[in-house]
Design a protein around this motif. Structure first.
Motif, PDB file in Angstrom:
ATOM      1  N   GLN B   3       0.719  -1.171  -0.002  1.00  0.00           N
ATOM      2  CA  GLN B   3      -0.081  -0.064   0.079  1.00  0.00           C
ATOM      3  C   GLN B   3       0.760   1.374   0.068  1.00  0.00           C
ATOM      4  O   GLN B   3       0.802   2.053  -0.846  1.00  0.00           O
ATOM      5  CB  GLN B   3      -0.952  -0.093   1.235  1.00  0.00           C
ATOM      6  CG  GLN B   3      -1.527   1.093   1.540  1.00  0.00           C
ATOM      7  CD  GLN B   3      -2.739   1.663   0.660  1.00  0.00           C
ATOM      8  OE1 GLN B   3      -2.694   1.677  -0.503  1.00  0.00           O
ATOM      9  NE2 GLN B   3      -3.713   2.040   1.484  1.00  0.00           N
ATOM     10  N   GLU B   5       4.728   3.194  -0.315  1.00  0.00           N
ATOM     11  CA  GLU B   5       5.854   3.141  -0.926  1.00  0.00           C
ATOM     12  C   GLU B   5       6.600   4.345  -0.483  1.00  0.00           C
ATOM     13  O   GLU B   5       6.302   5.747  -0.518  1.00  0.00           O
ATOM     14  CB  GLU B   5       5.629   3.461  -2.658  1.00  0.00           C
ATOM     15  CG  GLU B   5       4.988   2.426  -3.175  1.00  0.00           C
ATOM     16  CD  GLU B   5       5.925   1.248  -3.523  1.00  0.00           C
ATOM     17  OE1 GLU B   5       5.308  -0.089  -3.694  1.00  0.00           O
ATOM     18  OE2 GLU B   5       7.118   1.392  -3.483  1.00  0.00           O
ATOM     19  N   SER B  24       3.847   7.350  -0.047  1.00  0.00           N
ATOM     20  CA  SER B  24       2.561   7.626  -0.749  1.00  0.00           C
ATOM     21  C   SER B  24       2.022   6.221  -0.695  1.00  0.00           C
ATOM     22  O   SER B  24       2.445   5.063  -0.454  1.00  0.00           O
ATOM     23  CB  SER B  24       2.909   8.004  -2.081  1.00  0.00           C
ATOM     24  OG  SER B  24       3.824   6.746  -2.967  1.00  0.00           O
ATOM     25  N   TYR B  25       0.528   6.527  -0.570  1.00  0.00           N
ATOM     26  CA  TYR B  25      -0.277   5.118  -0.635  1.00  0.00           C
ATOM     27  C   TYR B  25      -1.388   5.269  -1.443  1.00  0.00           C
ATOM     28  O   TYR B  25      -1.483   6.278  -2.230  1.00  0.00           O
ATOM     29  CB  TYR B  25      -0.533   5.176   0.861  1.00  0.00           C
ATOM     30  CG  TYR B  25      -1.562   6.330   1.300  1.00  0.00           C
ATOM     31  CD1 TYR B  25      -0.912   7.201   1.970  1.00  0.00           C
ATOM     32  CD2 TYR B  25      -2.862   6.300   1.397  1.00  0.00           C
ATOM     33  CE1 TYR B  25      -1.427   8.436   2.553  1.00  0.00           C
ATOM     34  CE2 TYR B  25      -3.658   7.533   1.691  1.00  0.00           C
ATOM     35  CZ  TYR B  25      -3.073   8.401   2.571  1.00  0.00           C
ATOM     36  OH  TYR B  25      -3.587   9.565   2.940  1.00  0.00           O
ATOM     37  N   LYS B  26      -2.130   4.105  -1.671  1.00  0.00           N
ATOM     38  CA  LYS B  26      -3.013   4.244  -2.817  1.00  0.00           C
ATOM     39  C   LYS B  26      -4.575   4.343  -2.494  1.00  0.00           C
ATOM     40  O   LYS B  26      -5.262   4.680  -3.138  1.00  0.00           O
ATOM     41  CB  LYS B  26      -2.989   2.764  -3.528  1.00  0.00           C
ATOM     42  CG  LYS B  26      -1.342   2.529  -4.134  1.00  0.00           C
ATOM     43  CD  LYS B  26      -1.247   1.051  -4.761  1.00  0.00           C
ATOM     44  CE  LYS B  26       0.154   1.030  -5.134  1.00  0.00           C
ATOM     45  NZ  LYS B  26       0.564  -0.520  -5.250  1.00  0.00           N
ATOM     46  N   THR B  27      -4.954   3.751  -1.358  1.00  0.00           N
ATOM     47  CA  THR B  27      -6.416   3.751  -1.063  1.00  0.00           C
ATOM     48  C   THR B  27      -6.834   4.536   0.168  1.00  0.00           C
ATOM     49  O   THR B  27      -5.770   4.852   0.968  1.00  0.00           O
ATOM     50  CB  THR B  27      -6.939   2.304  -0.689  1.00  0.00           C
ATOM     51  OG1 THR B  27      -6.346   1.860   0.237  1.00  0.00           O
ATOM     52  CG2 THR B  27      -6.656   1.453  -1.929  1.00  0.00           C
ATOM     53  N   LYS B  70      -2.634  11.688  -1.002  1.00  0.00           N
ATOM     54  CA  LYS B  70      -2.542  10.177  -0.564  1.00  0.00           C
ATOM     55  C   LYS B  70      -0.793  10.068  -0.094  1.00  0.00           C
ATOM     56  O   LYS B  70      -0.042   9.232  -0.819  1.00  0.00           O
ATOM     57  CB  LYS B  70      -2.932   9.292  -1.345  1.00  0.00           C
ATOM     58  CG  LYS B  70      -4.315   9.080  -1.323  1.00  0.00           C
ATOM     59  CD  LYS B  70      -4.792   7.863  -2.395  1.00  0.00           C
ATOM     60  CE  LYS B  70      -6.312   7.617  -2.295  1.00  0.00           C
ATOM     61  NZ  LYS B  70      -7.065   8.778  -2.590  1.00  0.00           N
TER      62      LYS B  70
END
Lengths: 112, 112
Positions: B3, B5, B24-27, B70
């Protein structure tokens, strides 16, 4: 001393053998987790338990099983070890009301 | 899948300088946490920031969170050789979920 203990510290195992990694916490945390850490991949969740008597699958559960008979113990079993299970395994616990996880010192497992 | 980085993957600075690591994340998330890992040891929780918070401080640590982008950053001020370690961000998503998804980490080296 409060915290999480893991055993063994390290182990070399022949492929095909059964192995149980032990994890015990004395903080009365309701949730416990098993991760594996591989170079370049960070930590990946194998299995978790939100409370005694329940378990769930994480990101990489195949080849592993867990049980949670009581609050303190959360053993991880490799039924038939394979070389790709060579890794460092970390157990963690958390009080769900707080969020942060507490980690054990890790078990370094080598499967030949 | 990861999730979070972290960026950069590795960072080398002189003692006394500030170190900034990004994640950084996605959701969508409930909270984001930063952990530290000394070589060969278990992870240690540093700081937790909730999705409705924008900045948090703890000693020489400052964490920011931008949910619109995010992303999060960890700033270590006036670094010391003892800060040499790997730093991981981890995100908690979903109501009632205690699970964390970890990034691959930033390896920080502080040169005396």
């Amino acid at each position: 001393i409060a915290g999480i203990t893991q055993a063994p510290t390290s182990q070399i195992l022949a492929a095909g053998r059964r192995m149980t990694l032990r994890c015990t916490q004395d903080m009365r945390h309701n949730a416990m987790y098993w991760y594996r850490q591989d170079l370049g991949l960070g930590l990946r969740l194998i299995h978790y338990s939100n409370t005694a008597g329940t378990t769930g699958k994480g990101e990489v559960p195949d080849g592993y099983s867990v049980s949670r008979a009581n609050t303190d113990d959360f053993p991880l079993t490799l039924a038939s070890a394979v070389p790709s299970q060579t890794s460092v395994y970390f157990c963690a616990s958390s009080d769900s009301s707080r969020g942060e996880q507490f980690f054990g010192p890790g078990t370094r497992l080598t499967v030949l | 899948s990861q999730q979070g980085e972290e960026d950069p993957q590795a960072l080398s600075i002189q003692e006394g300088e500030n170190a900034t690591m990004n994640c950084s994340y996605k959701t969508s998330i409930n909270n984001l946490q930063w952990y530290r890992q000394n070589s060969g040891r278990g992870l240690v929780h540093l700081i937790l920031i909730r999705s409705n918070e924008r900045e948090k401080h703890s000693g020489r640590l400052r964490v920011t969170l931008d949910t619109s982008k995010k992303s999060s950053s960890l700033l270590i001020t006036a670094s010391r050789a003892a800060d040499t370690a790997s730093y991981f961000c981890a995100t908690s998503s979903g109501a009632g979920s205690y699970q964390l998804t970890f990034g691959k980490g930033t390896k920080l080296s502080v040169i005396p």
